[in-house]
Scaffold this motif. Structure first.
Motif, mmCIF file in Angstrom:
data_model
loop_
_atom_site.group_PDB
_atom_site.id
_atom_site.type_symbol
_atom_site.label_atom_id
_atom_site.label_comp_id
_atom_site.label_asym_id
_atom_site.label_seq_id
_atom_site.Cartn_x
_atom_site.Cartn_y
_atom_site.Cartn_z
ATOM 1 N N HIS A 286 25.449 43.480 43.983
ATOM 2 C CA HIS A 286 24.779 44.454 43.136
ATOM 3 C C HIS A 286 24.449 45.680 43.945
ATOM 4 O O HIS A 286 24.266 45.621 45.151
ATOM 5 C CB HIS A 286 23.509 43.846 42.528
ATOM 6 C CG HIS A 286 23.825 42.767 41.539
ATOM 7 N ND1 HIS A 286 24.014 43.005 40.206
ATOM 8 C CD2 HIS A 286 24.020 41.436 41.711
ATOM 9 C CE1 HIS A 286 24.298 41.872 39.594
ATOM 10 N NE2 HIS A 286 24.302 40.900 40.477
ATOM 11 N N GLN A 287 24.383 46.736 43.248
ATOM 12 C CA GLN A 287 24.140 48.010 43.911
ATOM 13 C C GLN A 287 22.707 48.440 43.679
ATOM 14 O O GLN A 287 22.182 48.356 42.590
ATOM 15 C CB GLN A 287 25.085 49.080 43.345
ATOM 16 C CG GLN A 287 24.984 50.428 44.022
ATOM 17 C CD GLN A 287 25.640 50.460 45.385
ATOM 18 O OE1 GLN A 287 26.653 49.809 45.604
ATOM 19 N NE2 GLN A 287 25.064 51.191 46.324
ATOM 20 N N PRO A 292 24.726 48.222 48.759
ATOM 21 C CA PRO A 292 24.975 46.986 48.011
ATOM 22 C C PRO A 292 24.441 45.785 48.761
ATOM 23 O O PRO A 292 24.137 45.854 49.952
ATOM 24 C CB PRO A 292 26.511 46.935 47.950
ATOM 25 C CG PRO A 292 26.931 47.623 49.208
ATOM 26 C CD PRO A 292 25.910 48.679 49.484
#
Lengths: 518, 144
Positions: A286-287, A292
């Motif tokens: 996920h960013q 990330p």
């Protein structure tokens, strides 16, 4: 520089400003803070760059308490230490883990969570993680509805996954090329030699399995050999203090803590099949602003409910499981199920009934998800849970350790009660129902043997009656002896310890630098 | 034909049982009941008698708490009693009003159980007391 201690001249004396015993995450991250400085550091590591059987035998010992793994299997004697088989789970302790809780005897740290925040942030880089953010709200896009919203009873958080970092390979080149940090491999510490008054360490005795013996003299010595070996080294070093170095109040080796790490049931419910599983399936890359990271969501019992129910800290991971393979699967799945140690009465009726109906409706190629529940529970501090020495000796003639791991009534009550809590929260939210036999148990599951987190055996306290080290991790009564690693944890929380180990090492490094500067 | 009170009683039991059973998964009426009769509560009720899982959970609950094997008690504890039913709005045919009121009553009781951790373990399922009693009521209703 990295040297093979088996080549060191017999009887030699090495000198350094700081001697660090152990090259795992605690020791190496501490040493790395001094790379390129004017401070000379000597790391003493029992193993080589790769594990070898003869050295690994030195990690053996006895276990006479609650059933536990072979002590040799839970530790690695090699450059980089036990990071060699680390799985990479990272999360900080919770704020409540630092607080003195009236319902948890011996709870509380002599420092507050906020004092570690800066070091947790720095530890993210050491462990090759993303930005420092461990709330689910730090990662979930705003407005994104998820299966299990935070409630009064449960907090939603994330684990971040290190690649995992293998500390030996990561720092090898820097140490090889360093002019002020030397790592001595195949160096086994046999004694920490105190002054006649027992108030400072004068030298460290080292032996190799090939028969070489030498000494290290350092202004400061740091034990960073792990939660079992740190107390062992203190207890072994009894030439001046017969009860063991720093053990005038019989605290060394006590308060051994592990995490209860158990698969305990499933979550079922038609809503889980119908799509809003964004929380439970919230895992992957996920960013977030700052970069990330690989994360996974989990739930933890809120501090308010812990206080109300008078339980320890507990977390739950919900892991998607293929229902069809669970019901119709191969022997491998039966074996997996057996490993869970569950006995669910009428399991086939419950699941087959639901599964049959689901399959009748759904396209057979679509699988209805079921989520298995993994609970990780804090072990509360217990002075009767301890590490001692026995008369049996290892290949270097040093006494082996005996682990007497003890769990208490509050540990069991916390584990049981927490399942009522999560069951109620899921039911209240209409998210599904837990299928579990935990509520009906009156004892730990057969075969339960804990995990590999060794904590508390040289715990931190302002009082030398309840701790081995002070808030700066200095051994009470010994001016130049410090301890790094999870053995200094006064409480365990449920969080995997490595991130906190590294954070405390970075904090200790800053402290030692300040001491040196004035 | 049943008196209005009895009809409401039957209707409420069917509605609330359907509400909870649908969310549990173990007794998934939505998947076992023909779509055409879901809205017809009198037709819905007999379906519960065929749902072996619901009956088994209900029987197990009553075996654990035999002192609760009383229809009046279980009705009062779950879907309410005569006083509650008479307070419900709408005529017998106005099912949407009944549905809202009846499900609200049961849902509040269920949520209160969850808040107070008034949970039981039946057939391995961790259920609110209200929910488990509902299964017990279904078992009694089916005459098992």
């Amino acid at each position: 520089m990295i040297i093979d201690s088996r080549q060191v001249e017999n009887g030699a004396t090495l000198e350094a400003d700081i001697c660090i015993i152990g090259s795992g995450p605690a020791g190496i991250s501490l040493a790395a803070e001094f790379l390129g400085t004017a401070i000379d550091v000597c790391i003493l590591e029992s193993g080589g760059e790769q594990p070898d059987a003869e050295t690994q035998l030195l990690a053996g010992g006895l276990s006479t308490g609650h059933r536990y793994f072979s002590l040799m299997s839970t530790r690695l004697r090699m450059f980089g230490g036990t990071s060699g088989h680390w799985t990479g789970w990272c999360r900080p302790l919770d704020r409540i883990d630092f607080e003195a809780r009236p319902w948890i005897p011996y709870s509380g740290w002599p420092l507050e969570f906020d004092e570690l925040t800066e070091f947790y942030d720095r530890a993210q880089t050491v462990c090759d993680l993303g930005p420092y953010g461990y709330k689910l709200s730090d990662w979930l896009p705003a407005g994104n509805d998820h299966l299990l919203k935070e409630s009064a009873g449960l907090d939603a958080k994330v684990i971040q996954f290190s690649p995992p970092t293998r500390f030996g390979p990561k720092y090898k080149r820097q140490i090889e090329e360093s002019t002020n940090v030397i790592a001595c491999l195949h160096a086994n510490v046999t004694q920490i030699n105190a002054s006649p008054t027992g108030t400072e360490v004068e030298s460290v005795s080292v032996a190799t399995l090939t028969g070489r013996n030498f000494h290290v003299k350092a202004k400061t010595v740091v034990l960073a050999a792990g939660g079992l070996e740190n107390p062992r080294l203190l207890l072994m070093s009894d030439s001046i203090q017969k009860e063991g170095l720093g053990n005038g109040k019989d605290v060394v080796g006590r308060y051994f803590m592990n995490h209860t790490f158990l698969p305990v049931g499933f979550v079922v419910g038609s809503h889980l099949a119908e799509g809003d599983s964004s929380f439970v399936q919230f895992q992957g890359v996920h960013q977030q602003s700052g970069g990330p990271a690989r994360v996974q969501a989990y739930l933890a019992v809120s501090p308010e409910v812990q206080a109300r129910e008078r339980i320890a800290n507990v977390s739950f991971n919900l892991v998607p499981t293929d229902l069809s393979t669970l019901i119709y699967g191969s022997d491998d799945n039966a074996t997996w199920f057996e490993k869970l140690g569950l006995t669910i009465r009428n399991f086939d009726e419950v699941f087959l009934g639901a599964a049959n109906r689901a399959y009748a409706r759904f396209n057979p190629d679509k699988l209805q998800p079921v989520y298995s529940i993994l609970s990780i529970t804090e072990q509360t501090p217990n002075p009767a849970s301890r590490v001692t020495l026995v008369s049996e000796r290892d290949a270097l003639g040093q006494r082996l350790l005996n682990l007497e791991w003890r769990l208490s009534d509050i540990d069991f009550f916390s584990w049981k009660r927490s399942h009522v809590i999560i069951g109620a929260e899921l039911a209240r939210a209409g998210s599904g129902r837990i299928v579990s036999d935990v509520m009906e148990r009156d004892a730990w599951p057969d075969g339960y043997i804990g995990d590999w987190h060794h904590m508390g055996t040289t715990r931190m306290s302002d009082s030398d009656r309840e701790g081995v080290v002070d808030r700066n991790c200095r051994v009470h009564g010994i001016s130049n002896l410090y301890i790094a690693g999870s053995s200094v944890f006064p409480t365990s929380g449920y969080a995997n310890p490595t991130l906190t180990i590294v954070a405390l090492s970075l904090r200790l490094a800053d402290h030692l630098k300040r001491e040196r500067n004035g | 034909m049943d008196s209005p009170g009895n009809e409401r009683r039957t209707f409420l039991l069917a509605l609330t049982a359907g509400l909870f059973c649908k969310t549990i998964g173990a007794s998934d009426v939505e998947y076992s009941v023909d779509k055409g009769i879901r809205g017809r509560t009198k037709d819905l009720m007999p379906e519960f008698s065929k749902d072996q899982t619901s009956l088994r959970i209900g029987l197990e609950y009553l075996s654990i708490f035999p002192e609760e094997a009383d229809r009046d008690f279980l009705e009062s504890a779950t879907i309410g009693n005569q006083v509650d039913w008479e307070a419900l709005p709408g005529a017998l045919s106005d099912e949407s009003d009944w549905q809202a009121s009846a499900t609200d009553l049961c849902r509040r009781r269920h949520e209160a159980d969850c808040d107070l951790l008034n949970m039981v373990c039946v057939s391995g399922l961790v259920l609110s007391r209200t929910e488990a009693r509902l299964y017990g009521l279904i078992a009694l209703q089916a005459g098992v």
